[in-house]
Design a protein around this motif. Structure first.
Motif, mmCIF file in Angstrom:
data_model
loop_
_atom_site.group_PDB
_atom_site.id
_atom_site.type_symbol
_atom_site.label_atom_id
_atom_site.label_comp_id
_atom_site.label_asym_id
_atom_site.label_seq_id
_atom_site.Cartn_x
_atom_site.Cartn_y
_atom_site.Cartn_z
ATOM 1 N N PRO A 155 12.075 1.282 -6.310
ATOM 2 C CA PRO A 155 12.041 -0.131 -5.910
ATOM 3 C C PRO A 155 13.370 -0.539 -5.278
ATOM 4 N N GLY A 156 13.285 -1.292 -4.212
ATOM 5 C CA GLY A 156 14.497 -1.772 -3.573
ATOM 6 C C GLY A 156 15.101 -0.809 -2.572
ATOM 7 N N ASN A 157 14.467 0.330 -2.321
ATOM 8 C CA ASN A 157 14.988 1.277 -1.340
ATOM 9 C C ASN A 157 14.794 0.667 0.037
ATOM 10 N N ALA A 158 15.882 0.338 0.693
ATOM 11 C CA ALA A 158 15.811 -0.355 1.983
ATOM 12 C C ALA A 158 15.193 0.502 3.078
ATOM 13 N N ALA A 159 15.250 1.826 2.928
ATOM 14 C CA ALA A 159 14.731 2.707 3.975
ATOM 15 C C ALA A 159 13.221 2.900 3.872
ATOM 16 N N LEU A 160 12.630 2.527 2.743
ATOM 17 C CA LEU A 160 11.194 2.724 2.545
ATOM 18 C C LEU A 160 10.532 1.398 2.218
ATOM 19 N N HIS A 161 9.391 1.159 2.836
ATOM 20 C CA HIS A 161 8.683 -0.085 2.623
ATOM 21 C C HIS A 161 7.228 0.237 2.346
ATOM 22 N N ALA A 162 6.691 -0.265 1.221
ATOM 23 C CA ALA A 162 5.281 -0.046 0.922
ATOM 24 C C ALA A 162 4.444 -0.611 2.059
ATOM 25 N N ASP A 163 3.430 0.132 2.444
ATOM 26 C CA ASP A 163 2.576 -0.303 3.546
ATOM 27 C C ASP A 163 1.261 -0.825 2.974
ATOM 28 N N PRO A 164 0.989 -2.117 3.127
ATOM 29 C CA PRO A 164 -0.218 -2.682 2.529
ATOM 30 C C PRO A 164 -1.508 -2.200 3.175
ATOM 31 N N THR A 165 -1.426 -1.588 4.346
ATOM 32 C CA THR A 165 -2.641 -1.147 5.034
ATOM 33 C C THR A 165 -3.111 0.227 4.579
ATOM 34 N N ALA A 166 -2.276 0.959 3.846
ATOM 35 C CA ALA A 166 -2.649 2.303 3.398
ATOM 36 C C ALA A 166 -2.127 2.519 1.982
ATOM 37 N N ALA A 167 -3.015 2.578 1.029
ATOM 38 C CA ALA A 167 -2.630 2.694 -0.377
ATOM 39 C C ALA A 167 -1.819 3.963 -0.620
ATOM 40 N N GLY A 168 -0.712 3.815 -1.343
ATOM 41 C CA GLY A 168 0.116 4.957 -1.707
ATOM 42 C C GLY A 168 1.052 5.424 -0.611
ATOM 43 N N CYS A 169 1.069 4.727 0.511
ATOM 44 C CA CYS A 169 1.906 5.141 1.634
ATOM 45 C C CYS A 169 3.134 4.251 1.745
ATOM 46 N N VAL A 170 4.122 4.783 2.418
ATOM 47 C CA VAL A 170 5.330 4.013 2.699
ATOM 48 C C VAL A 170 5.672 4.176 4.172
ATOM 49 N N ARG A 171 6.404 3.227 4.682
ATOM 50 C CA ARG A 171 6.932 3.337 6.044
ATOM 51 C C ARG A 171 8.370 3.788 5.931
ATOM 52 N N ALA A 172 8.701 4.875 6.585
ATOM 53 C CA ALA A 172 10.073 5.354 6.614
ATOM 54 C C ALA A 172 10.888 4.457 7.530
ATOM 55 N N ASP A 173 12.196 4.631 7.498
ATOM 56 C CA ASP A 173 13.071 3.788 8.315
ATOM 57 C C ASP A 173 12.822 3.958 9.810
ATOM 58 N N ASP A 174 12.189 5.058 10.203
ATOM 59 C CA ASP A 174 11.883 5.266 11.622
ATOM 60 C C ASP A 174 10.500 4.745 12.007
ATOM 61 N N GLY A 175 9.800 4.093 11.063
ATOM 62 C CA GLY A 175 8.509 3.499 11.343
ATOM 63 C C GLY A 175 7.317 4.405 11.105
ATOM 64 N N VAL A 176 7.543 5.632 10.699
ATOM 65 C CA VAL A 176 6.456 6.583 10.463
ATOM 66 C C VAL A 176 5.789 6.284 9.128
ATOM 67 N N LEU A 177 4.470 6.329 9.110
ATOM 68 C CA LEU A 177 3.712 6.150 7.881
ATOM 69 C C LEU A 177 3.730 7.472 7.120
ATOM 70 N N VAL A 178 4.238 7.443 5.892
ATOM 71 C CA VAL A 178 4.436 8.665 5.109
ATOM 72 C C VAL A 178 3.532 8.646 3.885
ATOM 73 N N TYR A 179 2.856 9.768 3.663
ATOM 74 C CA TYR A 179 2.027 9.972 2.484
ATOM 75 C C TYR A 179 2.791 10.878 1.516
#
Length: 103
Positions: free
Chosen positions: A46-70
């Motif tokens: 929690p609070g990792n500025a480089a990763l943001h939970a993506d509400p459009t894909a469960a369990g995924c995060v957006r990396a700092d470069d905008g890539v959706l990561v599983y």
């Protein structure tokens, strides 16, 4: 076009595979492609500025470069854990291997 990279590490590593995958992802995204990555990673802290939970894909995060990561948990398959308390020379002798050849 949708592109999926399956690599061992992507989020927190700076090795050759990660650098290359990030370069390909950046260039493909610049050309309008949708890039996603499946990699070994723990759940983001929690609070990792480089990763943001993506509400459009469960369990995924957006990396700092905008890539959706599983992120996937590490899968460990123990193949050989060592010989705890067993003399290598004793095992070699039982196998008929001359102990003079052991280093």
């Amino acid at each position: 076009m949708g592109v999926l990279f399956v690599v061992d590490q992507y989020l927190h590593s700076n090795n050759g595979t990660t650098i290359t995958a990030r370069r390909f992802a950046r260039e493909l995204m610049a050309r309008g492609h949708e890039v996603r990555v499946a990699c070994q990673a723990d759940a983001p802290a929690p609070g990792n500025a480089a990763l943001h939970a993506d509400p459009t894909a469960a369990g995924c995060v957006r990396a700092d470069d905008g890539v959706l990561v599983y992120p996937q948990p590490e899968l460990r398959i123990p193949v050989f854990q060592g010989l705890s308390g067993v003399s290598v020379r004793a095992v070699a002798a039982a196998a008929g291997v001359a102990t003079g050849t052991l280093y």
